[in-house]
Design a protein around this motif. Structure first.
Motif, PDB file in Angstrom:
ATOM      1  N   GLY A  39     -18.213  14.516  -4.951  1.00 55.04           N
ATOM      2  CA  GLY A  39     -18.599  13.402  -5.816  1.00 55.04           C
ATOM      3  C   GLY A  39     -17.376  12.623  -6.282  1.00 55.04           C
ATOM      4  O   GLY A  39     -17.340  12.097  -7.394  1.00 55.04           O
ATOM      5  N   GLY A  40     -16.370  12.562  -5.415  1.00 53.07           N
ATOM      6  CA  GLY A  40     -15.115  11.909  -5.809  1.00 53.07           C
ATOM      7  C   GLY A  40     -14.869  10.593  -5.084  1.00 53.07           C
ATOM      8  O   GLY A  40     -15.726  10.097  -4.357  1.00 53.07           O
ATOM      9  N   GLU A  41     -13.686  10.058  -5.320  1.00 51.81           N
ATOM     10  CA  GLU A  41     -13.280   8.808  -4.685  1.00 51.81           C
ATOM     11  C   GLU A  41     -12.401   9.102  -3.486  1.00 51.81           C
ATOM     12  O   GLU A  41     -11.749  10.133  -3.443  1.00 51.81           O
ATOM     13  N   MET A  42     -12.366   8.138  -2.580  1.00 47.04           N
ATOM     14  CA  MET A  42     -11.428   8.251  -1.458  1.00 47.04           C
ATOM     15  C   MET A  42     -10.568   7.003  -1.415  1.00 47.04           C
ATOM     16  O   MET A  42     -11.083   5.891  -1.312  1.00 47.04           O
ATOM     17  N   LEU A  43      -9.265   7.188  -1.503  1.00 49.13           N
ATOM     18  CA  LEU A  43      -8.330   6.063  -1.475  1.00 49.13           C
ATOM     19  C   LEU A  43      -7.697   5.957  -0.091  1.00 49.13           C
ATOM     20  O   LEU A  43      -7.632   6.950   0.638  1.00 49.13           O
ATOM     21  N   LEU A  44      -7.208   4.763   0.205  1.00 48.91           N
ATOM     22  CA  LEU A  44      -6.453   4.570   1.443  1.00 48.91           C
ATOM     23  C   LEU A  44      -5.039   4.144   1.077  1.00 48.91           C
ATOM     24  O   LEU A  44      -4.844   3.232   0.262  1.00 48.91           O
ATOM     25  N   ARG A  45      -4.072   4.841   1.648  1.00 46.38           N
ATOM     26  CA  ARG A  45      -2.668   4.487   1.384  1.00 46.38           C
ATOM     27  C   ARG A  45      -1.959   4.279   2.716  1.00 46.38           C
ATOM     28  O   ARG A  45      -2.088   5.124   3.619  1.00 46.38           O
ATOM     29  N   ILE A  46      -1.255   3.200   2.829  1.00 48.17           N
ATOM     30  CA  ILE A  46      -0.508   2.925   4.059  1.00 48.17           C
ATOM     31  C   ILE A  46       0.942   3.357   3.834  1.00 48.17           C
ATOM     32  O   ILE A  46       1.636   2.814   2.977  1.00 48.17           O
ATOM     33  N   ASP A  86       9.195   2.177  -7.562  1.00 43.72           N
ATOM     34  CA  ASP A  86       8.663   3.448  -8.082  1.00 43.72           C
ATOM     35  C   ASP A  86       9.450   4.633  -7.525  1.00 43.72           C
ATOM     36  O   ASP A  86       9.713   5.616  -8.217  1.00 43.72           O
ATOM     37  N   TYR A  87       9.800   4.535  -6.224  1.00 41.96           N
ATOM     38  CA  TYR A  87      10.503   5.652  -5.588  1.00 41.96           C
ATOM     39  C   TYR A  87      11.952   5.711  -6.079  1.00 41.96           C
ATOM     40  O   TYR A  87      12.500   6.793  -6.283  1.00 41.96           O
ATOM     41  N   ARG A  88      12.540   4.511  -6.276  1.00 43.10           N
ATOM     42  CA  ARG A  88      13.918   4.460  -6.821  1.00 43.10           C
ATOM     43  C   ARG A  88      13.949   5.127  -8.190  1.00 43.10           C
ATOM     44  O   ARG A  88      14.854   5.890  -8.506  1.00 43.10           O
ATOM     45  N   ALA A  89      12.947   4.805  -9.017  1.00 42.16           N
ATOM     46  CA  ALA A  89      12.919   5.364 -10.377  1.00 42.16           C
ATOM     47  C   ALA A  89      12.819   6.890 -10.315  1.00 42.16           C
ATOM     48  O   ALA A  89      13.488   7.605 -11.070  1.00 42.16           O
ATOM     49  N   SER A 202      12.006   8.614   0.913  1.00 41.84           N
ATOM     50  CA  SER A 202      11.747   9.458   2.079  1.00 41.84           C
ATOM     51  C   SER A 202      10.246   9.735   2.062  1.00 41.84           C
ATOM     52  O   SER A 202       9.579   9.493   1.045  1.00 41.84           O
ATOM     53  N   TYR A 203       9.738  10.280   3.150  1.00 37.19           N
ATOM     54  CA  TYR A 203       8.310  10.657   3.154  1.00 37.19           C
ATOM     55  C   TYR A 203       8.006  11.573   1.974  1.00 37.19           C
ATOM     56  O   TYR A 203       7.065  11.351   1.214  1.00 37.19           O
ATOM     57  N   ASN A 204       8.838  12.616   1.811  1.00 34.63           N
ATOM     58  CA  ASN A 204       8.537  13.616   0.781  1.00 34.63           C
ATOM     59  C   ASN A 204       8.517  13.022  -0.624  1.00 34.63           C
ATOM     60  O   ASN A 204       7.641  13.353  -1.422  1.00 34.63           O
ATOM     61  N   LEU A 205       9.465  12.158  -0.919  1.00 31.76           N
ATOM     62  CA  LEU A 205       9.516  11.595  -2.270  1.00 31.76           C
ATOM     63  C   LEU A 205       8.341  10.640  -2.495  1.00 31.76           C
ATOM     64  O   LEU A 205       7.633  10.736  -3.502  1.00 31.76           O
ATOM     65  N   SER A 206       8.131   9.722  -1.564  1.00 32.18           N
ATOM     66  CA  SER A 206       7.085   8.723  -1.832  1.00 32.18           C
ATOM     67  C   SER A 206       5.693   9.350  -1.886  1.00 32.18           C
ATOM     68  O   SER A 206       4.835   8.911  -2.654  1.00 32.18           O
ATOM     69  N   VAL A 207       5.474  10.399  -1.099  1.00 33.28           N
ATOM     70  CA  VAL A 207       4.145  11.003  -1.099  1.00 33.28           C
ATOM     71  C   VAL A 207       3.835  11.644  -2.466  1.00 33.28           C
ATOM     72  O   VAL A 207       2.734  11.484  -2.994  1.00 33.28           O
ATOM     73  N   VAL A 208       4.812  12.308  -3.066  1.00 28.48           N
ATOM     74  CA  VAL A 208       4.505  12.936  -4.358  1.00 28.48           C
ATOM     75  C   VAL A 208       4.415  11.901  -5.477  1.00 28.48           C
ATOM     76  O   VAL A 208       3.577  12.016  -6.367  1.00 28.48           O
ATOM     77  N   VAL A 209       5.260  10.881  -5.396  1.00 33.05           N
ATOM     78  CA  VAL A 209       5.198   9.822  -6.421  1.00 33.05           C
ATOM     79  C   VAL A 209       3.835   9.138  -6.357  1.00 33.05           C
ATOM     80  O   VAL A 209       3.167   8.946  -7.373  1.00 33.05           O
ATOM     81  N   ASP A 210       3.408   8.798  -5.147  1.00 26.10           N
ATOM     82  CA  ASP A 210       2.136   8.083  -5.002  1.00 26.10           C
ATOM     83  C   ASP A 210       0.931   8.960  -5.338  1.00 26.10           C
ATOM     84  O   ASP A 210      -0.017   8.488  -5.973  1.00 26.10           O
ATOM     85  N   ASP A 211       0.957  10.202  -4.901  1.00 24.53           N
ATOM     86  CA  ASP A 211      -0.190  11.065  -5.229  1.00 24.53           C
ATOM     87  C   ASP A 211      -0.354  11.129  -6.748  1.00 24.53           C
ATOM     88  O   ASP A 211      -1.471  11.089  -7.268  1.00 24.53           O
ATOM     89  N   ALA A 212       0.758  11.174  -7.473  1.00 26.81           N
ATOM     90  CA  ALA A 212       0.673  11.223  -8.935  1.00 26.81           C
ATOM     91  C   ALA A 212       0.223   9.867  -9.502  1.00 26.81           C
ATOM     92  O   ALA A 212      -0.692   9.813 -10.328  1.00 26.81           O
ATOM     93  N   LEU A 213       0.854   8.795  -9.021  1.00 29.34           N
ATOM     94  CA  LEU A 213       0.501   7.471  -9.561  1.00 29.34           C
ATOM     95  C   LEU A 213      -0.950   7.107  -9.285  1.00 29.34           C
ATOM     96  O   LEU A 213      -1.587   6.418 -10.073  1.00 29.34           O
ATOM     97  N   GLN A 214      -1.445   7.565  -8.164  1.00 34.49           N
ATOM     98  CA  GLN A 214      -2.824   7.240  -7.799  1.00 34.49           C
ATOM     99  C   GLN A 214      -3.828   8.270  -8.336  1.00 34.49           C
ATOM    100  O   GLN A 214      -5.008   8.169  -8.069  1.00 34.49           O
TER     101      GLN A 214
END
Ligand code: GLU
Length: 289
Positions: A39-46, A86-89, A202-214
């Motif tokens: 019963g959740g949402e599904m987001l798309l991230r490029i 966001d990733y720089r921060a 990097s992949y690793n940094l942006s993925v965790v930042v985005d998962d949290a922000l989203q």
């Protein structure tokens, strides 16, 4: 801490460096089914931090293929290339903790520093970075360097914070059947690159930042990324980000049992479509009809 009190949020996060193939279709459909079930949402991230390899027509191709497949996602599509700040921060926060160090080493320099035959390898099969430049000041304001995670300090930080190394929850299974509460082992990867030379993340940094922000609560993706979760959890601990539940699904292999890949030119959804195969047939073949 998982978000127990809010609607579950799932995401599908392809990289536009090739056309989508059946493996991506499986991952997208799996994520959609899991989101619906919860019963959740599904987001798309490029995931287009690699501005050289990511091409605009491939982003359009992803949207076209997902639409054809019948995939519906919620909210705005997040493009990582629009969020480098966001990733720089986040990288600055890590740097302020003292767990990053500049590393100007070239591939050749790294190769020369190790005995390739006998050197330990990371889960992707690359030799573990031998720690050159760790604990060393690099000269002046040389900007031609990557920033690496001092994984030993990162472990100490996690120990200090929790009195133990972090864990993550695998709700399906890793490649070797790992499931349930998994102990995080940053040493599997050593001092990974957090900020690349060519892009401020990097992949690793942006993925965790985005998962949290989203507000992502459930990370569903292929088993090939299971071991990357060890790095992701370390970064989440260091950056004090919420912890999603992880669910690594099986990979779709070709007829010879080899994992499908864009680089091997495996049959794309586009070519299947052009050969007259319907989206319904693809969904059925993958078990999502
Ligand atoms: N962008 C990654 C890929 O296409 C997936 C990232 C993830 O799901 O964490 O392989």
């Amino acid at each position: 801490m998982a978000h127990a009190d809010k609607r579950p949020v799932f995401r599908f996060a392809p990289s536009p460096n090739g056309r989508l193939h059946l493996g991506h279709a499986y991952s997208a459909l799996f994520t959609q089914a899991a989101a619906r079930h919860a019963g959740g949402e599904m987001l798309l991230r490029i995931e287009d931090i690699d501005t050289v390899r990511s091409r605009e027509e491939l982003v359009d191709g992803i949207l076209e293929d997902l639409d054809w497949l019948g995939l519906r996602y919620d909210g705005e599509v997040r493009r990582q290339s629009e969020h480098f700040d966001d990733y720089r921060a986040a990288a600055e926060r890590l740097n302020a903790l003292g767990v990053l160090y500049p590393c100007p080493a070239t591939r050749a320099e790294i190769r020369n520093a190790i005995d390739e035959e006998n050197h330990p390898r990371d889960p992707d099969g690359s030799p573990i970075y031998p720690g050159l430049y760790r604990g060393k000041e690099t000269s002046g304001d040389n900007t031609d360097h990557a920033m690496r995670l001092n994984h030993v300090l990162a472990i100490q930080f996690a120990m200090h914070k929790y009195g133990r190394i972090a864990t993550f929850t695998e709700s399906l299974a890793g490649p070797q059947g790992e499931t349930g509460l998994v102990q995080v082992r940053p040493e599997l990867w050593g001092d990974v690159v957090i900020v690349r030379k060519d892009t401020p993340t990097s992949y690793n940094l942006s993925v965790v930042v985005d998962d949290a922000l989203q507000g992502v609560t459930h990370v569903t993706r292929g088993q090939d990324l299971f071991y990357a979760t060890h790095v992701h959890r370390v970064l989440q601990v260091l950056l004090e980000l919420p912890e999603p539940v992880y669910c690594h699904h099986k990979l779709i292999n070709d007829d010879t049992g080899r994992k499908l890949s864009k680089s091997a030119g495996d049959r794309s959804l586009k070519s299947l479509r052009e050969a007259g195969i319907s989206a319904e047939q693809v969904r059925e073949e993958l078990g999502f009809s």
